[in-house]
Design an enzyme around this catalytic site. Structure first.
Site, PDB file in Angstrom:
ATOM      1  N   LYS A 117       0.824  -1.215   0.000  1.00 47.52           N
ATOM      2  CA  LYS A 117       0.000   0.000   0.000  1.00 47.52           C
ATOM      3  C   LYS A 117       0.857   1.263   0.000  1.00 47.52           C
ATOM      4  O   LYS A 117       1.945   1.302   0.566  1.00 47.52           O
ATOM      5  CB  LYS A 117      -0.966   0.007   1.181  1.00 47.52           C
ATOM      6  N   HIS A 166     -21.339   9.185   2.495  1.00 45.70           N
ATOM      7  CA  HIS A 166     -21.949  10.418   3.006  1.00 45.70           C
ATOM      8  C   HIS A 166     -22.645  11.221   1.918  1.00 45.70           C
ATOM      9  O   HIS A 166     -23.236  12.260   2.199  1.00 45.70           O
ATOM     10  CB  HIS A 166     -20.897  11.285   3.704  1.00 45.70           C
ATOM     11  N   THR A 176     -23.870   3.361   1.498  1.00 45.01           N
ATOM     12  CA  THR A 176     -24.577   2.793   2.651  1.00 45.01           C
ATOM     13  C   THR A 176     -26.070   3.040   2.517  1.00 45.01           C
ATOM     14  O   THR A 176     -26.498   4.009   1.876  1.00 45.01           O
ATOM     15  CB  THR A 176     -24.075   3.395   3.979  1.00 45.01           C
ATOM     16  N   LYS A 182     -27.356   5.754   6.241  1.00 43.30           N
ATOM     17  CA  LYS A 182     -27.249   7.180   6.550  1.00 43.30           C
ATOM     18  C   LYS A 182     -28.436   7.925   5.907  1.00 43.30           C
ATOM     19  O   LYS A 182     -29.531   7.845   6.426  1.00 43.30           O
ATOM     20  CB  LYS A 182     -25.856   7.691   6.175  1.00 43.30           C
ATOM     21  N   THR A 186     -22.563 -14.962   5.773  1.00 46.25           N
ATOM     22  CA  THR A 186     -23.347 -14.203   6.740  1.00 46.25           C
ATOM     23  C   THR A 186     -24.794 -14.141   6.264  1.00 46.25           C
ATOM     24  O   THR A 186     -25.060 -14.203   5.061  1.00 46.25           O
ATOM     25  CB  THR A 186     -22.739 -12.790   6.927  1.00 46.25           C
ATOM     26  N   THR A 187     -25.702 -14.030   7.202  1.00 45.56           N
ATOM     27  CA  THR A 187     -27.128 -13.987   6.879  1.00 45.56           C
ATOM     28  C   THR A 187     -27.456 -12.748   6.037  1.00 45.56           C
ATOM     29  O   THR A 187     -26.995 -11.650   6.343  1.00 45.56           O
ATOM     30  CB  THR A 187     -27.939 -13.975   8.192  1.00 45.56           C
ATOM     31  N   THR A 209     -10.700   8.765  15.782  1.00 45.40           N
ATOM     32  CA  THR A 209     -11.574   9.128  14.666  1.00 45.40           C
ATOM     33  C   THR A 209     -11.005  10.347  13.932  1.00 45.40           C
ATOM     34  O   THR A 209     -11.090  10.448  12.714  1.00 45.40           O
ATOM     35  CB  THR A 209     -13.008   9.413  15.175  1.00 45.40           C
TER      36      THR A 209
HETATM   37  C1  LIG Z   1     -20.261   5.302   8.156  1.00 45.28           C
HETATM   38  C2  LIG Z   1     -19.186   5.046   7.150  1.00 45.28           C
HETATM   39  C3  LIG Z   1     -19.004   3.786   6.579  1.00 45.28           C
HETATM   40  C4  LIG Z   1     -19.721   2.579   7.099  1.00 45.28           C
HETATM   41  O1  LIG Z   1     -21.064   2.549   6.745  1.00 45.28           O
HETATM   42  P1  LIG Z   1     -22.098   1.801   7.685  1.00 45.28           P
HETATM   43  O2  LIG Z   1     -23.244   1.500   6.822  1.00 45.28           O
HETATM   44  O3  LIG Z   1     -22.398   2.723   8.833  1.00 45.28           O
HETATM   45  O4  LIG Z   1     -21.414   0.550   8.190  1.00 45.28           O
HETATM   46  C5  LIG Z   1     -18.111   3.647   5.539  1.00 45.28           C
HETATM   47  N1  LIG Z   1     -17.394   4.698   5.079  1.00 45.28           N
HETATM   48  C6  LIG Z   1     -17.508   5.924   5.628  1.00 45.28           C
HETATM   49  C7  LIG Z   1     -16.700   7.042   5.089  1.00 45.28           C
HETATM   50  C8  LIG Z   1     -18.389   6.127   6.695  1.00 45.28           C
HETATM   51  O5  LIG Z   1     -18.461   7.324   7.275  1.00 45.28           O
END
Ligand SMILES: *Cc1c(COP(=O)(O)O)cnc(C)c1O
Length: 406
Positions: free
Chosen positions: A155, A216, A244, A247, A276-277, A362
């Site tokens: 990397k 996001h 995702t 969010k 996984t389920t 974080t």
């Molecule tokens: C929240 C987040 C994730 C993970 O998504 P989840 O659905 O909450 O598991 C991945 N990448 C970034 C940049 C995030 O902020």
């Protein structure tokens, strides 16, 4: 060997550094978002939530809720298995088709969460590409970092959104060596925007694959709400888009959208997808409803953006220091972990505004902050009240010595 003592000293270290995590217990109330109840013992307190990733309040959208309720009534609560063994419901297949269309890709595949989508896809992708080099933005999310680590691939970390640095790193490698560039469209903690145009151009020049985390941005940007790549007309330039459902869509789950062949490879090799389920059909239905709703409705996005502008105006008027970016994420900088926690406590205890403090790891040490995400349902009165409370809390913690313990 005293196991307890080892765990205790690990926890004490976090407490001393002001980054022990205190979880506030919340009860969300339909029709009240962004207000919720804060549970303290047997008491429930009305609070205003400013740190929700339910950016548009879709988890309380009537259409989304009834689609989930009806799906539970007709199909039950669980999926009954992994994708391979009896869990491949038509609801999840339909959701994947919708996601593929949403991102203008041939195919999409759904995972249990965005975290799992990143970890499973990146680790598998890099393992399949023998001798690959991965180029990763230094501010990439923990799930991306974990995926890269798991693959053991070589990397190269490039400075945040620094195309020159990326270019310098990538040009060292022979043309025929496989390369993947991993980056985000909106960075979750600074709220700044990755240079999709610049990075995909470098990728073309060096024949690298691109992987873009749009977590996001999905639901939030572009005419159909599918993200920054859509907004810039660059969906075709990115090989793999990850998102995702947890969010802006107000449900849960994660996914990638890409070509048939890449999705088939991930589907066939990714442990975190196979063993996984599958997500419940009702969840898949609700997510699908939310996506289709936000494809057509701009109302929530517009109100959200107006409230971001309004909040920034209020903060500026009071000289409250925040990172002024182009997204919906407003990071108010405190730059001290203990003061950050203290301000957050004052906001909650004295004013009933809930903003979780964001500390290391974080964000980097010394850049601790309150990450505010104004939504379409916050009011100007709430914004004014929050600004007053912030001003008070900054003032009240001004003279306290927050020096870190040695
Ligand atoms: C929240 C987040 C994730 C993970 O998504 P989840 O659905 O909450 O598991 C991945 N990448 C970034 C940049 C995030 O902020």
């Amino acid at each position: 060997m005293n196991y307890s003592d080892i765990f205790k000293s690990s926890i004490n270290k976090l407490k001393l550094e002001g980054r022990y995590r205190y979880f506030n217990e919340i009860e969300r109330v339909v029709g009240k978002h962004p207000k919720a109840s804060w549970i303290l013992g047997s008491k429930k307190n009305d609070i205003t939530v400013w740190c929700s990733n339910d950016y548009l309040g879709m988890s309380q959208n009537k259409i989304v809720m009834s689609s989930m309720i009806n799906a539970v009534k007709s199909m039950g609560t669980g999926s009954g298995g992994t994708r391979n063994i009896s869990g491949n419901s038509n609801a999840i297949v339909n959701l994947e088709n919708e996601l593929a269309d949403f991102h203008k890709k041939q195919k999409a595949i759904v995972f249990s969460s965005g975290y799992v989508a990143n970890e499973a896809t990146i680790s598998t992708l890099l393992s399949l590409l023998k001798d690959v080099v991965v180029f990763s933005d230094e501010k990439n999310h923990a799930s991306i970092i974990t995926g890269i680590k798991k693959s053991n691939a070589l990397k190269e970390i490039f400075k945040h959104n620094d195309l020159k640095h990326l270019n310098n790193l990538i040009k060292k490698y022979p043309e025929n060596r496989p390369k993947v560039i991993v980056f985000e469209s909106i960075y979750s903690m600074d709220g700044d925007i990755g240079d999709i145009y610049g990075i995909t151009n470098i990728a073309k020049k060096y024949n690298a694959l691109t992987y873009l985390d749009e977590v996001h941005a999905v639901g939030m940007y572009g005419a159909n709400g599918s993200g920054i790549a859509e907004k810039l007309g660059l969906q075709n330039s990115v090989d793999i888009i990850q998102g995702t459902l947890g969010k802006a869509f107000g449900t849960m789950g994660g996914y990638i959208a890409s070509s048939n062949i890449i999705c088939d490879a991930i589907r066939s090799y990714a442990s975190g997808y196979i063993f996984t389920t599958a997500i419940p059909p009702a969840l898949a239905k609700a997510a699908n409803t939310s996506i289709r709703y936000l494809k057509k409705s701009n109302k929530e996005r517009i109100l959200q953006q107006q409230n971001t502008i309004l909040l920034k105006k209020y903060l500026k008027n009071e000289n409250i220091n925040f990172i002024d970016n182009e997204s919906h994420i407003v990071p108010i900088m405190v730059n001290d972990p203990i003061r950050c926690l203290e301000i957050s406590k004052i906001l909650l205890n004295e004013f009933r505004h809930y903003i979780q403090p964001i500390n290391f790891p974080t964000v980097p040490i010394g850049t601790e902050r309150l990450r505010v995400t104004p939504g379409p349902l916050h009011t100007e009165e709430m914004i004014a009240d929050l600004t007053f409370a912030l001003k008070y809390a900054f003032k009240k913690t001004e003279k306290v010595n927050f020096k870190k313990p040695a």
